[in-house]
Design a protein around this motif. Structure first.
Motif, short mmCIF file in Angstrom:
data_model
loop_
_atom_site.label_atom_id
_atom_site.label_comp_id
_atom_site.label_asym_id
_atom_site.label_seq_id
_atom_site.Cartn_x
_atom_site.Cartn_y
_atom_site.Cartn_z
N PHE A 1 25.59 43.51 92.95
CA PHE A 1 26.56 42.75 93.92
C PHE A 1 25.90 42.84 95.10
CE2 PHE A 1 28.85 45.19 90.50
CZ PHE A 1 29.65 44.21 90.01
N ALA A 2 24.96 43.70 95.49
CA ALA A 2 24.18 43.63 96.86
C ALA A 2 23.10 42.42 96.83
CB ALA A 2 23.44 44.93 97.13
N TRP A 3 22.34 42.37 95.42
CA TRP A 3 21.48 41.38 95.59
C TRP A 3 21.95 39.73 95.53
CZ3 TRP A 3 15.96 41.72 95.65
CH2 TRP A 3 15.55 42.76 95.51
N GLY A 4 23.27 39.76 95.01
CA GLY A 4 24.14 38.77 95.03
C GLY A 4 24.10 37.41 94.04
N SER A 5 23.10 37.47 93.09
CA SER A 5 22.97 36.18 92.22
C SER A 5 22.51 36.72 90.80
CB SER A 5 22.48 34.88 92.57
OG SER A 5 21.02 35.12 92.97
N VAL A 6 23.18 35.86 89.88
CA VAL A 6 22.30 36.32 88.63
C VAL A 6 21.02 35.92 88.71
CG1 VAL A 6 22.28 35.59 86.20
CG2 VAL A 6 24.74 35.80 87.25
N GLU A 7 20.61 34.85 89.23
CA GLU A 7 19.12 34.29 89.26
C GLU A 7 18.15 35.44 89.86
OE1 GLU A 7 21.46 30.76 89.12
OE2 GLU A 7 21.52 32.36 90.45
N GLN A 8 18.53 36.06 90.91
CA GLN A 8 18.07 37.17 91.39
C GLN A 8 17.61 38.42 90.42
OE1 GLN A 8 16.46 37.60 94.20
NE2 GLN A 8 17.72 37.12 96.26
N ILE A 9 18.93 38.59 89.77
CA ILE A 9 18.68 39.76 88.75
C ILE A 9 17.68 39.43 87.68
CG2 ILE A 9 19.78 41.07 87.06
CD1 ILE A 9 20.68 41.73 90.13
N SER A 10 17.71 38.05 87.15
CA SER A 10 16.95 37.68 86.40
C SER A 10 15.21 37.34 86.79
CB SER A 10 17.04 36.13 85.91
OG SER A 10 18.44 35.90 85.34
N THR A 11 15.20 37.23 88.05
CA THR A 11 13.79 37.30 88.60
C THR A 11 13.41 38.75 88.62
OG1 THR A 11 14.39 35.49 89.78
CG2 THR A 11 12.42 36.94 90.69
N ILE A 12 14.27 39.66 89.07
CA ILE A 12 13.89 41.07 88.92
C ILE A 12 13.41 41.66 87.58
CG2 ILE A 12 14.62 43.64 89.40
CD1 ILE A 12 16.42 42.21 91.68
N ALA A 13 14.14 41.11 86.41
CA ALA A 13 13.90 41.38 85.23
C ALA A 13 12.61 41.11 84.68
CB ALA A 13 15.23 40.80 84.20
N ALA A 14 12.29 39.98 84.79
CA ALA A 14 10.90 39.24 84.61
C ALA A 14 9.90 39.96 85.37
CB ALA A 14 11.03 37.88 84.99
N ALA A 15 9.87 40.34 86.41
CA ALA A 15 8.98 41.24 87.30
C ALA A 15 8.93 42.48 86.39
CB ALA A 15 9.18 41.39 88.62
N ALA A 16 10.09 43.14 86.36
CA ALA A 16 10.03 44.43 85.69
C ALA A 16 9.47 44.68 84.22
CB ALA A 16 11.45 45.15 85.47
N ALA A 17 9.65 43.50 83.50
CA ALA A 17 9.24 43.31 82.32
C ALA A 17 7.59 43.30 82.33
CB ALA A 17 9.76 42.09 81.50
N ALA A 18 7.13 42.56 83.28
CA ALA A 18 5.58 42.56 83.24
C ALA A 18 4.81 43.90 83.72
CB ALA A 18 4.96 41.48 84.60
N PHE A 19 5.56 44.73 84.20
CA PHE A 19 5.02 46.15 84.61
C PHE A 19 5.86 47.12 83.70
CE2 PHE A 19 3.90 43.77 88.08
CZ PHE A 19 2.60 44.13 88.53
N ASP A 20 6.50 46.73 82.44
CA ASP A 20 7.01 47.72 81.72
C ASP A 20 8.07 48.70 82.32
OD1 ASP A 20 7.43 48.51 79.14
OD2 ASP A 20 5.91 50.10 79.26
N LEU A 21 8.81 48.12 83.35
CA LEU A 21 9.47 49.17 83.84
C LEU A 21 11.15 48.73 83.43
CD1 LEU A 21 8.53 48.48 87.94
CD2 LEU A 21 8.74 50.83 86.58
N ASP A 22 12.04 49.81 83.38
CA ASP A 22 13.30 49.80 82.80
C ASP A 22 14.06 49.53 84.21
OD1 ASP A 22 13.08 50.09 80.20
OD2 ASP A 22 12.73 52.23 80.47
N ILE A 23 15.13 49.09 83.80
CA ILE A 23 16.24 48.61 85.20
C ILE A 23 17.66 49.44 84.90
CG2 ILE A 23 17.45 46.78 86.47
CD1 ILE A 23 15.31 44.90 85.78
N ALA A 24 18.35 49.75 86.04
CA ALA A 24 19.73 50.38 85.94
C ALA A 24 20.25 49.56 86.85
CB ALA A 24 19.56 51.76 86.34
N LEU A 25 21.51 48.94 86.40
CA LEU A 25 22.37 48.31 87.21
C LEU A 25 23.54 49.10 87.82
CD1 LEU A 25 22.44 44.65 85.66
CD2 LEU A 25 21.05 45.54 87.70
N LEU A 26 23.73 49.14 89.35
CA LEU A 26 24.74 50.14 89.71
C LEU A 26 26.51 49.33 89.79
CD1 LEU A 26 25.82 52.88 91.28
CD2 LEU A 26 25.24 51.13 93.22
N ALA A 27 27.28 49.94 89.16
CA ALA A 27 28.54 49.61 89.36
C ALA A 27 29.03 50.48 90.66
CB ALA A 27 29.47 49.97 88.17
N PRO A 28 29.09 49.96 91.93
CA PRO A 28 29.10 50.93 92.92
C PRO A 28 30.56 51.62 92.96
CG PRO A 28 29.12 48.49 93.65
CD PRO A 28 28.72 48.72 92.26
#
Length: 202
Positions: A115-142
């Motif tokens: 909700f702070a990052w603002g768009s689905v595209e931003q989350i998709s971009t972050i997901a792609a970057a995380a995948a390249a470095f084998d990082l897991d992601i947690a999404l906050l329901a604030p």
């Protein structure tokens, strides 16, 4: 707004939440209409109408194609998503700083508030970057509102990490949340009675 479809009309209403942990809080609820008359809905509790409109646009696209958000974005076959309490800070919505942190191996888990990052595209971009470095992601329901949790669950389903999860600042009622197969973002709007009282423009 980075809308995935052309929108004919947009309406945004302010509403007072009446149930659960967020009772009394204010939310913005958005409705968009596509040219074919398909309606999509979105919301935000951080008073950023752009977030609600982006969510509503994706919801409308999913409804018009009869496809849920996670499938629309190429999500996995995972049927449930973990939902846990986590008190650690999330990463501020600054793409340059996030990228530098990933390259510097600063994170063991990317804690992101969608909700702070603002768009689905931003989350998709972050997901792609995380995948390249084998990082897991947690999404906050604030605020741990059921709408927030359900939206995060839909987004988590598009992430590639094996341990991607939804996190909350308070204890959650369910430790695993089922991914909705409903078209659009799959949020059950009847979870908030005040939503049913909104008089949308025709």
């Amino acid at each position: 707004m980075a809308a995935p479809v052309s929108i004919a009309y947009t309406h945004v209403h302010s509403m007072r939440l009446v149930a659960g942990k967020c009772a009394g809080a204010e939310a913005l609820a958005a409705r968009v209409l596509l040219a074919d008359g398909t309606a999509g809905f979105g919301f935000t509790l951080n008073m950023d109408a752009g977030v609600a409109r982006d969510m509503a646009a994706w919801d409308a696209l999913g409804r018009s194609r009869s496809v849920p958000l996670y499938a629309l974005l190429g999500g996995t076959h995972r049927r449930t998503v973990k939902c846990v309490n986590d008190v650690n800070p999330t990463i501020p919505p600054d793409w340059t700083a996030l990228r530098k942190g990933i390259l510097a191996n600063k994170y063991d888990l990317l804690r992101i508030d969608p909700f702070a990052w603002g768009s689905v595209e931003q989350i998709s971009t972050i997901a792609a970057a995380a995948a390249a470095f084998d990082l897991d992601i947690a999404l906050l329901a604030p605020n741990a509102h059921p709408w927030e949790i359900q939206y995060c669950v839909a987004l988590v389903a598009i992430l590639r990490g094996d341990d991607s999860k939804v996190i909350s600042r308070t204890e959650v009622e369910k430790k695993e949340i089922k991914i909705s197969n409903n078209p659009g973002i799959g949020i059950e709007w009847s979870l908030e009675p005040a939503f049913q009282k909104i008089q949308w423009q025709s």
